[in-house]
Design a protein around this motif. Structure first.
Motif, mmCIF file in Angstrom:
data_model
loop_
_atom_site.group_PDB
_atom_site.id
_atom_site.type_symbol
_atom_site.label_atom_id
_atom_site.label_comp_id
_atom_site.label_asym_id
_atom_site.label_seq_id
_atom_site.Cartn_x
_atom_site.Cartn_y
_atom_site.Cartn_z
ATOM 1 N N THR A 64 -26.423 72.313 -1.901
ATOM 2 C CA THR A 64 -26.355 72.895 -3.242
ATOM 3 C C THR A 64 -25.426 74.103 -3.258
ATOM 4 O OG1 THR A 64 -28.585 72.135 -3.781
ATOM 5 C CG2 THR A 64 -27.708 73.960 -5.080
ATOM 6 N N ALA A 114 -28.932 66.257 -3.907
ATOM 7 C CA ALA A 114 -28.520 67.635 -4.159
ATOM 8 C C ALA A 114 -27.174 67.705 -4.873
ATOM 9 C CB ALA A 114 -28.449 68.397 -2.841
ATOM 10 N N HIS A 118 -23.419 68.130 -9.662
ATOM 11 C CA HIS A 118 -22.050 68.595 -9.472
ATOM 12 C C HIS A 118 -21.016 67.467 -9.514
ATOM 13 C CE1 HIS A 118 -23.787 72.464 -8.238
ATOM 14 N NE2 HIS A 118 -24.665 71.739 -7.568
#
Length: 239
Positions: A64, A114, A118
């Motif tokens: 992360t 994770a 993104h």
């Protein structure tokens, strides 16, 4: 090609590094993450256009933090693995097989989860499995279970995460550091034997498989697919 950003977790050697080099040659902004500082330093020295990061793919907090620093990633490639899990079932060390699942299945899944916030909406996730998932070679039941678990993620996630694409590449026999634990003479003899049995009549290089990984990662029409790059290993017995 419009510049894209790729993150290869487990990209300091073998198929991961070969993939990083191919993507870099296409003009991609390539980031490689790994746990071992010495390997990362070696990549930085040999391939200065590839950006390296020290991070443990099995640690969601580290992934992360890394993704937060990178921003949006278009192509996530998970080339994480270990060297355990092979052997006849009667003698197989189940603790070793658990470690193998930790080193490949759980670490790939941890990184994938994770990374989700993104990833670009039209991005992709590419897992690396192995053809043992679909072979019937004695001594590989543990590896078959491990790589079958990796491949079982592909189809449901391709639907669940759409339009993000999810694929896997399934290599066969590849001349990579995975084989370094085998004595050199024994490895060469086995490779020569296997090459004579494989329909492709050759043992693959990491770059052969990397070409398939790049296709899976970058082609906008490929999703929910396990792309075999095995020289025909699934068609024959290599025993």
């Amino acid at each position: 090609m419009t510049e894209k950003t790729a993150l290869i977790v487990g990209g300091t050697s073998g198929i991961g590094l070969a993939t990083a080099r191919r993507l870099n040659a296409l003009g991609t902004q390539v980031h490689v993450a790994g746990r071992t500082r010495a390997r990362l330093d070696a990549v930085a020295a040999s391939d200065p256009k590839i950006t390296v990061h020290q991070a443990d793919g099995g640690d969601a907090a580290q992934v992360t933090e890394l993704l937060g620093a990178l921003g949006t990633v278009d192509w996530l490639i998970l080339s994480l693995s270990g060297g355990e899990g092979m052997g006849p079932i009667a003698d197989l060390d189940l603790d070793a097989l658990r470690r193998a699942f930790d080193a490949k299945f759980w670490v790939q899944l941890t990184t994938l989860k994770a990374a989700l916030p993104h990833l670009a909406p039209d991005g992709s996730i590419t897992l690396i499995s192995a053809i043992s998932a679909r072979m019937a070679m004695p001594g590989t039941a543990g590896l078959a279970a491990l790589n079958g678990a990796v491949e079982s993620l592909v189809r449901p996630l391709a639907v669940e995460l759409a339009p993000i694409r999810v694929n896997a590449v399934s290599p066969g026999l590849v001349d990579t550091p995975w084989w370094d634990a085998m004595p050199e003479d024994a490895r060469r003899a086995y490779f020569a034997h296997a090459a004579g049995l494989l329909p492709a009549r050759r043992v693959a290089t990491a770059d052969d498989v990397a070409e398939a990984v790049v296709l899976a990662a970058t082609n906008p029409n490929v999703t929910g697919t396990v792309l075999e790059s095995d020289g025909g290993a699934r068609l024959v017995s290599l025993a």
